[in-house]
Design an enzyme around this catalytic site. Structure first.
Site, PDB file in Angstrom:
ATOM      1  N   LYS A 156      30.140  65.625  92.526  1.00 39.93           N
ATOM      2  CA  LYS A 156      29.102  64.240  91.621  1.00 39.93           C
ATOM      3  C   LYS A 156      28.128  63.950  91.308  1.00 39.93           C
ATOM      4  O   LYS A 156      26.961  63.486  92.558  1.00 39.93           O
ATOM      5  CB  LYS A 156      29.880  62.830  91.334  1.00 39.93           C
ATOM      6  CG  LYS A 156      29.226  62.458  90.253  1.00 39.93           C
ATOM      7  CD  LYS A 156      29.001  61.159  90.091  1.00 39.93           C
ATOM      8  CE  LYS A 156      27.938  60.308  90.662  1.00 39.93           C
ATOM      9  NZ  LYS A 156      26.407  60.758  89.168  1.00 39.93           N
ATOM     10  N   GLY A 209      21.316  57.591  97.791  1.00 39.34           N
ATOM     11  CA  GLY A 209      20.917  57.281  97.850  1.00 39.34           C
ATOM     12  C   GLY A 209      20.375  55.449  97.903  1.00 39.34           C
ATOM     13  O   GLY A 209      20.475  55.853  98.760  1.00 39.34           O
ATOM     14  N   SER A 210      20.250  55.113  97.447  1.00 37.69           N
ATOM     15  CA  SER A 210      20.227  53.555  97.235  1.00 37.69           C
ATOM     16  C   SER A 210      20.798  52.919  98.195  1.00 37.69           C
ATOM     17  O   SER A 210      22.010  53.174  98.196  1.00 37.69           O
ATOM     18  CB  SER A 210      19.435  52.735  96.037  1.00 37.69           C
ATOM     19  OG  SER A 210      21.311  52.540  95.539  1.00 37.69           O
ATOM     20  N   THR A 211      20.758  51.606  98.661  1.00 34.60           N
ATOM     21  CA  THR A 211      21.086  51.341  99.814  1.00 34.60           C
ATOM     22  C   THR A 211      22.522  50.200  99.331  1.00 34.60           C
ATOM     23  O   THR A 211      23.437  49.849  99.703  1.00 34.60           O
ATOM     24  CB  THR A 211      20.619  50.560 100.657  1.00 34.60           C
ATOM     25  OG1 THR A 211      19.511  51.480 101.593  1.00 34.60           O
ATOM     26  CG2 THR A 211      20.507  49.009 102.031  1.00 34.60           C
ATOM     27  N   VAL A 213      23.672  50.319  96.482  1.00 27.79           N
ATOM     28  CA  VAL A 213      24.703  51.443  95.915  1.00 27.79           C
ATOM     29  C   VAL A 213      25.718  51.918  96.728  1.00 27.79           C
ATOM     30  O   VAL A 213      26.859  51.920  97.470  1.00 27.79           O
ATOM     31  CB  VAL A 213      24.799  52.499  94.993  1.00 27.79           C
ATOM     32  CG1 VAL A 213      26.131  53.021  94.481  1.00 27.79           C
ATOM     33  CG2 VAL A 213      24.093  52.018  93.561  1.00 27.79           C
ATOM     34  N   GLY A 214      25.045  52.155  98.677  1.00 30.30           N
ATOM     35  CA  GLY A 214      25.433  52.500  99.589  1.00 30.30           C
ATOM     36  C   GLY A 214      26.602  51.128  99.691  1.00 30.30           C
ATOM     37  O   GLY A 214      27.793  51.445 100.123  1.00 30.30           O
ATOM     38  N   GLU A 231      23.924  57.960 103.592  1.00 32.05           N
ATOM     39  CA  GLU A 231      22.480  58.724 103.724  1.00 32.05           C
ATOM     40  C   GLU A 231      22.083  57.139 102.509  1.00 32.05           C
ATOM     41  O   GLU A 231      21.734  58.471 101.110  1.00 32.05           O
ATOM     42  CB  GLU A 231      22.420  59.690 103.253  1.00 32.05           C
ATOM     43  CG  GLU A 231      22.260  60.660 104.544  1.00 32.05           C
ATOM     44  CD  GLU A 231      21.898  61.007 105.456  1.00 32.05           C
ATOM     45  OE1 GLU A 231      21.276  60.385 106.105  1.00 32.05           O
ATOM     46  OE2 GLU A 231      22.650  61.302 106.845  1.00 32.05           O
ATOM     47  N   CYS A 265      13.803  59.534 101.133  1.00 29.57           N
ATOM     48  CA  CYS A 265      13.836  58.920 101.780  1.00 29.57           C
ATOM     49  C   CYS A 265      13.769  59.369 103.297  1.00 29.57           C
ATOM     50  O   CYS A 265      13.032  58.126 103.795  1.00 29.57           O
ATOM     51  CB  CYS A 265      15.102  58.599 102.434  1.00 29.57           C
ATOM     52  SG  CYS A 265      15.920  60.691 102.750  1.00 29.57           S
ATOM     53  N   GLU A 357      11.655  50.052  99.139  1.00 30.33           N
ATOM     54  CA  GLU A 357      11.270  50.976  99.646  1.00 30.33           C
ATOM     55  C   GLU A 357      10.492  51.218  97.641  1.00 30.33           C
ATOM     56  O   GLU A 357      10.980  50.865  97.375  1.00 30.33           O
ATOM     57  CB  GLU A 357      13.042  52.095  99.758  1.00 30.33           C
ATOM     58  CG  GLU A 357      12.313  53.281  99.972  1.00 30.33           C
ATOM     59  CD  GLU A 357      13.538  54.009  99.523  1.00 30.33           C
ATOM     60  OE1 GLU A 357      14.808  54.020  99.081  1.00 30.33           O
ATOM     61  OE2 GLU A 357      13.913  55.550 100.399  1.00 30.33           O
TER      62      GLU A 357
HETATM   63  P1  TAP Z   1      21.477  55.608  93.179  1.00 27.79           P
HETATM   64  O1  TAP Z   1      22.275  54.074  91.663  1.00 27.79           O
HETATM   65  O2  TAP Z   1      21.784  55.202  94.266  1.00 27.79           O
HETATM   66  O3  TAP Z   1      22.252  56.804  92.711  1.00 27.79           O
HETATM   67  C1  TAP Z   1      22.508  57.557  93.574  1.00 27.79           C
HETATM   68  C2  TAP Z   1      24.142  58.651  93.243  1.00 27.79           C
HETATM   69  O4  TAP Z   1      25.503  57.682  92.896  1.00 27.79           O
HETATM   70  C3  TAP Z   1      24.059  58.932  91.641  1.00 27.79           C
HETATM   71  O5  TAP Z   1      24.459  60.634  91.706  1.00 27.79           O
HETATM   72  C4  TAP Z   1      24.481  57.733  90.837  1.00 27.79           C
HETATM   73  O6  TAP Z   1      24.978  58.259  89.616  1.00 27.79           O
HETATM   74  C5  TAP Z   1      25.855  57.137  91.743  1.00 27.79           C
HETATM   75  N1  TAP Z   1      25.806  55.977  91.548  1.00 27.79           N
HETATM   76  C6  TAP Z   1      25.499  55.028  90.827  1.00 27.79           C
HETATM   77  N2  TAP Z   1      25.924  54.254  90.861  1.00 27.79           N
HETATM   78  C7  TAP Z   1      27.581  54.225  91.476  1.00 27.79           C
HETATM   79  C8  TAP Z   1      28.580  53.310  92.041  1.00 27.79           C
HETATM   80  N3  TAP Z   1      28.409  52.157  91.723  1.00 27.79           N
HETATM   81  N4  TAP Z   1      29.945  53.828  92.010  1.00 27.79           N
HETATM   82  C9  TAP Z   1      29.887  55.705  92.805  1.00 27.79           C
HETATM   83  N5  TAP Z   1      28.200  55.579  92.230  1.00 27.79           N
HETATM   84  C10 TAP Z   1      27.593  55.745  92.206  1.00 27.79           C
HETATM   85  O7  TAP Z   1      20.449  55.645  92.881  1.00 27.79           O
HETATM   86  P2  TAP Z   1      19.287  56.388  91.962  1.00 27.79           P
HETATM   87  O8  TAP Z   1      19.366  54.917  90.749  1.00 27.79           O
HETATM   88  O9  TAP Z   1      19.235  57.876  91.802  1.00 27.79           O
HETATM   89  O10 TAP Z   1      17.853  55.519  92.741  1.00 27.79           O
HETATM   90  C11 TAP Z   1      17.759  53.856  93.444  1.00 27.79           C
HETATM   91  C12 TAP Z   1      16.798  53.559  93.949  1.00 27.79           C
HETATM   92  O11 TAP Z   1      17.669  54.468  95.416  1.00 27.79           O
HETATM   93  C13 TAP Z   1      15.658  54.686  94.117  1.00 27.79           C
HETATM   94  O12 TAP Z   1      14.541  53.747  94.089  1.00 27.79           O
HETATM   95  C14 TAP Z   1      15.442  54.447  96.106  1.00 27.79           C
HETATM   96  O13 TAP Z   1      15.266  53.087  96.651  1.00 27.79           O
HETATM   97  C15 TAP Z   1      17.136  54.722  96.382  1.00 27.79           C
HETATM   98  N6  TAP Z   1      17.208  56.750  96.380  1.00 27.79           N
HETATM   99  C16 TAP Z   1      17.298  56.791  98.156  1.00 27.79           C
HETATM  100  C17 TAP Z   1      17.633  58.175  98.061  1.00 27.79           C
HETATM  101  C18 TAP Z   1      17.947  58.868  99.432  1.00 27.79           C
HETATM  102  S1  TAP Z   1      17.759  59.934  99.533  1.00 27.79           S
HETATM  103  N7  TAP Z   1      18.330  57.972 100.195  1.00 27.79           N
HETATM  104  C19 TAP Z   1      18.525  59.214  97.052  1.00 27.79           C
HETATM  105  C20 TAP Z   1      17.814  58.490  96.075  1.00 27.79           C
HETATM  106  C21 TAP Z   1      17.388  56.915  95.246  1.00 27.79           C
HETATM  107  P3  TAP Z   1      24.242  58.016  88.147  1.00 27.79           P
HETATM  108  O14 TAP Z   1      22.972  58.652  88.748  1.00 27.79           O
HETATM  109  O15 TAP Z   1      24.206  59.800  88.141  1.00 27.79           O
HETATM  110  O16 TAP Z   1      24.377  56.921  87.253  1.00 27.79           O
END
Ligand code: TAP
Length: 455
Positions: A156, A209-211, A213-214, A231, A265, A357
């Site tokens: 996804k 992704g975000s901590t 959601v992780g 990650e 990240c 972050e």
């Molecule tokens: P997230 O909201 O964590 O999204 C990452 C992925 O998870 C996306 O594919 C997202 O889908 C999916 N997702 C969101 N909610 C979910 C859930 N409840 N269950 C399963 N999957 C879910 O990150 P973001 O909105 O892209 O960024 C927000 C913050 O996260 C950033 O500002 C940054 O601090 C951090 N971030 C960190 C990293 C790394 S590499 N560590 C990467 C990206 C972001 P959709 O977005 O398609 O809804």
């Protein structure tokens, strides 16, 4: 039927690139059913043949580097140079894990009254949930070792950046990877992501992704004892000692934090400089930041593009206290989600700029007095993903590297990622490791079989 369509936007000019399907929970269920059915066939494909399919997939990605790069420039605002590297990384990661298929060996362990052997068996269907910041590499760090191990994959991509993942899946099918073995499903995290996490048939989730959601995913996965690799975020330190090559440290520091507009990240978003070198470093760093070419990412010489969205730009801006700004670089005005490289000083370790972050081109510079203070400032964080140590004293470099709670450190360098070395975080930066020689193991269960020879 998809529950709707969503627009994919070019962050450099805010134009709509394409509409993509927002898939439903029911469609995700069907995709998982196909992946489950395909698993029993894919795991039985002879190792040499599976390896060859992955090599053919790698070659096909290699033939489409420019196309994939241009797609990523348009969809994510990555610079052309970076996007070419990212597509090349997918090719290399596939090639690297193609080599692991025929090396997934178990052990023969000495025991009494018989022989004991272990098997590495693929865990099943793997759900890979990818963020928007590095759509291509992050996806491949999951799908390449998973496919190599004999797992089937449901990928996804982030809603904001689905285009390269969709194209990469087509490149896989062109060389004979069966459709149901590697599926890409577009849609939101709250619908498709949640469906993957909660479905019992998905035996592992690889999430970047975000901590926040992780943590949510880890909690939900625990109900099924589902395997997870996480990650997550980072707030890494770039430590510059007075005995370092200050010119090199300062010249490379902008790329360590402003690469990908800071949406990384591994961004070294806290620069820690030994007090007696602070002024000299800052002068050199200021020159380097002002020279950074922040411009149309399609230009061959662009070094930094826009942020991913208007929403994210607001989030980045909300961190910046103008009274603490030391200097800024340039950024285009007009259409696009541009934000200038921004350097702040006098930031207290309790301030959210030092702790949270930002995920944008924003960095703090802080002076330290001693080696131990540098280590404790670097460790004064919930995160522990990467970091750099600049010094000409090898013993000190090793002592400091051993003292920092972080998964990926570099000495006199800011590079964090090589496909042949493990990558992942301490503390709230994640769980498990990707890449490196052992990544395929994390998509396997170990089965132990004892054979009685005394009967
Ligand atoms: P997230 O909201 O964590 O999204 C990452 C992925 O998870 C996306 O594919 C997202 O889908 C999916 N997702 C969101 N909610 C979910 C859930 N409840 N269950 C399963 N999957 C879910 O990150 P973001 O909105 O892209 O960024 C927000 C913050 O996260 C950033 O500002 C940054 O601090 C951090 N971030 C960190 C990293 C790394 S590499 N560590 C990467 C990206 C972001 P959709 O977005 O398609 O809804």
């Amino acid at each position: 039927m998809p529950i709707g369509m969503f627009e994919v936007i070019n962050p450099s000019n805010e134009q709509v690139l394409r509409e993509v399907a927002a898939h439903s929970e029911a469609e995700t269920f069907e995709v998982i059913t196909r992946a489950s059915d395909a698993f029993s066939r894919w795991r039985k494909v002879a190792p040499g043949q599976r390896a060859n399919l992955l090599r053919a997939f790698a070659d096909n990605v290699g033939r489409h580097i420019e196309e994939l790069a241009l797609l990523e420039v348009a969809n994510s605002g990555h610079t052309l140079t970076n996007a070419r590297w990212e597509a090349g990384n997918v090719r290399d990661v596939l090639n690297y894990y193609a080599g692991s298929v025929e090396r997934l060996t178990g052990k023969q362990i000495p025991v009494a009254n018989g022989i004991d052997i272990t098997f590495k068996e693929p865990i099943g269907v793997v759900g890979i949930i990818v963020p928007w910041n590095f759509p291509m590499p992050i996806a491949s760090w999951g799908f390449a070792p998973a496919l190599a191990a004999g797992c089937t994959v449901v990928l996804k991509p982030a809603e904001a950046t689905p285009l390269t993942a969709m194209r990469i899946a087509e490149l896989a099918y062109e060389v004979g990877i069966p459709h149901d073995v590697f599926q890409v499903i577009t849609g939101s995290g709250r619908v498709v992501g949640e469906a993957l996490v909660h479905d019992d048939r998905v035996r592992k989730i690889v999430f970047t992704g975000s901590t926040e959601v992780g943590i949510h995913i880890q909690r939900a996965a625990a109900k099924q004892v589902k395997r997870v690799t996480l990650e997550l975020g980072g707030k890494s330190a770039n430590i510059v000692f007075k005995d370092a090559d200050l010119e090199k440290a300062a010249a490379s520091a902008p790329y360590a934090v402003f690469d990908n507009a800071g949406q990384d990240c591994c961004a070294r978003s806290r620069i820690l400089v030994e007090k007696s070198a602070y002024d000299d470093f800052l002068n050199l760093f200021s020159d380097a930041v002002k020279k950074l070419r922040v411009k149309d990412p399609l230009s061959e010489d662009s070094e930094m593009g826009p942020l991913i969205s208007a929403f994210h730009r607001e989030s980045v801006a909300s961190f910046v206290d103008e009274s603490l700004v030391l200097f800024k670089g340039s950024a285009p005005t007009g259409k696009g989600f541009w934000y200038p490289p921004t350097v702040l000083g006098g930031v207290n370790p309790g301030h959210r700029l030092f702790r949270d972050e930002v995920f944008g081109p924003v960095v703090t510079v802080t002076a330290f007095e001693s080696e131990s203070e540098a280590i404790s400032l670097a460790n004064d964080s919930d995160y522990g993903l990467s970091g750099s140590i600049w010094t000409s004293n090898l013993g000190k470099a090793i002592r400091v590297a051993q003292g920092i709670e972080s998964g990926n450190l570099s000495v006199n360098s800011n590079s964090s990622v090589r496909y042949s070395t493990p990558f992942g975080g301490y503390k709230r930066s994640g769980l498990g490791r990707e890449l490196g020689p052992d990544a395929t193991d994390s998509f396997c269960e170990i089965k132990n079989v004892f054979i009685n020879t005394e009967i």
